[in-house]
Design a protein around this motif. Structure first.
Motif, PDB file in Angstrom:
ATOM      1  N   THR A 154       4.147   5.792  -5.324  1.00  0.00           N
ATOM      2  CA  THR A 154       4.253   5.815  -6.792  1.00  0.00           C
ATOM      3  C   THR A 154       3.234   6.777  -7.387  1.00  0.00           C
ATOM      4  O   THR A 154       3.547   7.559  -8.301  1.00  0.00           O
ATOM      5  CB  THR A 154       4.034   4.404  -7.355  1.00  0.00           C
ATOM      6  OG1 THR A 154       4.997   3.495  -6.789  1.00  0.00           O
ATOM      7  CG2 THR A 154       4.172   4.403  -8.867  1.00  0.00           C
ATOM      8  N   SER A 155       2.018   6.722  -6.875  1.00  0.00           N
ATOM      9  CA  SER A 155       0.974   7.637  -7.345  1.00  0.00           C
ATOM     10  C   SER A 155       1.350   9.086  -7.081  1.00  0.00           C
ATOM     11  O   SER A 155       1.180   9.959  -7.952  1.00  0.00           O
ATOM     12  CB  SER A 155      -0.354   7.307  -6.653  1.00  0.00           C
ATOM     13  OG  SER A 155      -1.350   8.256  -6.957  1.00  0.00           O
ATOM     14  N   THR A 178       0.825  -1.210   0.000  1.00  0.00           N
ATOM     15  CA  THR A 178       0.000   0.000   0.000  1.00  0.00           C
ATOM     16  C   THR A 178       0.856   1.255   0.000  1.00  0.00           C
ATOM     17  O   THR A 178       0.582   2.220  -0.729  1.00  0.00           O
ATOM     18  CB  THR A 178      -0.919   0.001   1.246  1.00  0.00           C
ATOM     19  OG1 THR A 178      -1.720  -1.175   1.245  1.00  0.00           O
ATOM     20  CG2 THR A 178      -1.819   1.232   1.249  1.00  0.00           C
ATOM     21  N   GLY A 223       2.397   1.758  -3.380  1.00  0.00           N
ATOM     22  CA  GLY A 223       1.380   2.210  -4.316  1.00  0.00           C
ATOM     23  C   GLY A 223       1.083   3.693  -4.167  1.00  0.00           C
ATOM     24  O   GLY A 223       1.007   4.438  -5.170  1.00  0.00           O
TER      25      GLY A 223
END
Length: 626
Positions: A499-500, A493, A496
């Motif tokens: 990266t976003s 998580t 993620g």
């Protein structure tokens, strides 16, 4: 409960780091700098006046300026405190109120250069006088040598000296007088002063100093209003005698008000309601009141109920000044010219009548949409799965109906056909839509930030509660079933999210927001009980150390009797801790011979301790009025 010093230190360090990071999210969510660059500028290309004088009474409340018998507790107080300014509002100008925008504090302003466009930067020359904190932020961000400043030394902004407020305001008037006197022997200065699109900025800080020192209902504050009224009269006389052409617009207002205890900066009504009086070239005169009345209970005591009151927002002042001077609209301005709406009187008395007002409304709409377009493209390029503002996209995603809005081309056509009223109405609608779009972009990430912060605080509450309701041996020592799966999921998580954020060029604080663990169990009342328990076991000697340590600093920063507040507050705090300790010790069970470590057990009175703790924090922060 038996505590391990290492675990307690770990909790304190994590707590400081957590709260430091998450308190900063207030600024990421609500105080994000909305400034962007790259917009084209627009102007009305026709001036209503050759120059403009902006006078700011720093910290002036609207009611204490306008009200009749505004200082009833002061013997021999005049019925009208500012007779000159009030006579202008009643006989030859337009008046109303300005609502301060408390969200203007997007970042430190006392020394940082302003990185946004301004009316001063769009003028031919700006001559400014007043506080270095205020003036320098405009001059440092402007075109070189365009904004000239005359400032006094910061040492004269002394909140402990009675003479400081009067001295600073008179200093501003003296420098203005000196400027015009120097122009008689300086041809370059004289040419600059006599050019078009000139702005004079007089910042009078005395009321702010007096309000903080003596409170706004004091004799000192009243006398300072009278001084400001006299300075406005003398400044207008100086300017009119120098130019002798009646081509000057005057605007008098305040940046903020003042609460009864002498502070400001929040949303309290007396802090945000400030006066606005405009007169001179290009400004309409007083108008009869409308039906229904433009006044409310707040302005009944003004004694101006027979005249029309026109309130505006603080940001609208830039649009009004730009329209009067005929300069390019500041590209970062979100102000709305009061004369855009044809259903209500504004402030401008145009030489060309409704035609100029219609053209100014169109320029206002262009400036707002220019900002939206720039921010929209920037947000679109940096946001995954971006959803544009539906109204300006032209399609409503909720009901699948096309949203019809008058375009700029259609407004230009209305102006060409001399349908001034319809064009202003269309411009007003377009401006409202553009401002809604800007608000949509400004708050685009709010849901994400609020969600992360809410979950994080829930997790912190659960994590901290473990140190209250479990022994130190169990905290961090017992393996939770399925811990490997939990850790792996948390790591994925985190990767993620990061990266976003990287793809969207998110602020660095976003990365820290999702970097803290989120336990599965939580209990808010247990956390409060833990805080209360920690407060109740403090020793009086610890208070003495803190009292003596911070006492000199508090006394140095006090203006008057605030030092007594510190002594009394500390005494009450110590008394509370002693009382709670006595109550707690009186409720202890008889000691036993057991050598097992004591385990804390929750008691209902722990909630009382926690609430008292929060009360004392509130009083300690706001009690002195600063």
């Amino acid at each position: 409960m038996h505590y391990n010093s290492g675990n307690v230190a770990k909790l304190l360090i994590l707590g400081l780091a957590f709260h430091y990071i998450y308190i900063r999210t207030v600024f990421d969510c609500y105080f994000t700098n909305p400034i962007v660059h790259g917009m084209r500028s627009h102007s009305v290309k026709r001036a209503e006046s050759r120059r403009l004088v902006l006078i700011i009474g720093d910290g002036l409340r609207a009611d204490l300026l306008f009200n009749e018998d505004a200082f009833p507790t002061i013997p021999d107080a005049p019925k009208v405190v500012a007779p000159y300014l009030k006579s202008i509002a009643a006989t030859r100008g337009a008046f109303g109120g300005i609502y301060e925008d408390v969200f203007a504090v997007t970042k430190g302003w006392s020394t940082d250069p302003v990185d946004f466009d301004s009316v001063f930067n769009r003028s031919s020359h700006t001559f400014s006088f007043g506080s270095p904190d205020i003036l320098h932020m405009f001059s440092q961000g402007a075109t070189p040598r365009r904004v000239k400043t005359w400032t006094y030394h910061k040492k004269y902004e002394d909140f402990t000296k009675d003479w400081s407020a009067t001295f600073l305001d008179l200093w501003v008037l003296d420098r203005l007088t000196e400027l015009f006197r120097n122009a008689t022997t300086d041809a370059t200065l004289d040419a600059q002063l006599r050019s078009d699109k000139v702005v004079f900025f007089l910042h009078l800080q005395g009321l702010d100093i007096t309000g903080h020192m003596y409170r706004p209902h004091s004799r000192e504050y009243m006398n300072n209003i009278r001084l400001v009224d006299s300075i406005v009269q003398q400044a207008e006389t100086l300017i009119n005698e120098f130019y002798n052409d009646q081509e000057t617009s005057f605007v008098f207002t305040a940046d903020h008000g003042m609460s009864a205890i002498g502070n400001h900066g929040d949303g309290e009504p007396h802090n945000t309601r400030t006066p606005l009086i405009a007169w001179g070239q290009g400004i309409r005169g007083p108008l009869p009141d409308s039906s229904p009345s433009s006044h409310d209970s707040y302005s009944k005591a003004w004694g101006l109920g027979h005249l029309f009151r026109r309130d505006i927002e603080q940001a609208d002042l830039a649009a009004l000044m730009a329209s009067l001077l005929g300069i390019h609209w500041p590209v970062n301005s979100i102000g709305v010219l009061p004369d855009v709406d044809p259903t209500r009187p504004g402030y401008v008395s145009s030489k060309l009548g409704d035609k100029s007002l219609a053209q100014a409304a169109l320029v206002n709409a262009r400036a707002i949409l220019e900002q939206y377009t720039t921010k929209h493209e920037l947000k679109k390029a940096r946001t995954l799965f971006y959803k544009p503002f539906w109204a300006l996209k032209g399609f409503n995603t909720t009901d699948n109906k096309t949203h019809t809005i008058t375009s700029l081309t259609e407004i230009e056509h209305l102006i060409q056909t001399k349908d001034w009223n319809a064009s202003r109405l269309a411009s007003a609608e377009l401006i409202r839509t553009g401002l809604s779009g800007l608000h949509y972009l400004q708050t685009y990430d709010w849901l994400l930030i609020r969600g992360i912060v809410t979950i994080a605080y829930i997790g912190w509450a659960a994590y901290a509660s473990l140190y209250v309701f479990r022994s130190s041996d169990s905290v961090g020592s017992q393996e939770v079933h399925g811990a490997v799966f939990v850790h792996a999921t948390a790591a994925l998580t985190l990767v993620g999210f990061w990266t976003s954020f990287a793809l969207q060029h998110a602020p660095s604080t976003f990365y820290a927001l999702v970097g803290l663990p989120i336990p599965q169990k939580l209990s808010f009342y247990k956390v409060l009980a833990g805080v209360g328990m920690a407060v109740a076991v403090l020793q009086v000697m610890v208070f003495l150390v803190y009292f003596l340590g911070f006492g000199p600093c508090f006394v140095i920063l006090s203006n008057s009797v605030e030092g007594l507040f510190y002594v009394i507050y500390s005494s009450v705090l110590v008394a509370w801790v002693v009382v709670e300790s006595i109550i707690r010790n009186g409720m202890k069970p008889m000691a036993t011979e057991s050598k097992s470590p004591k385990v804390y057990q929750f008691r209902p009175d722990d909630l009382r301790i926690a609430l008292f703790f929060l009360f004392f924090v509130q009083v300690g922060f706001f009690g002195a009025g600063k």
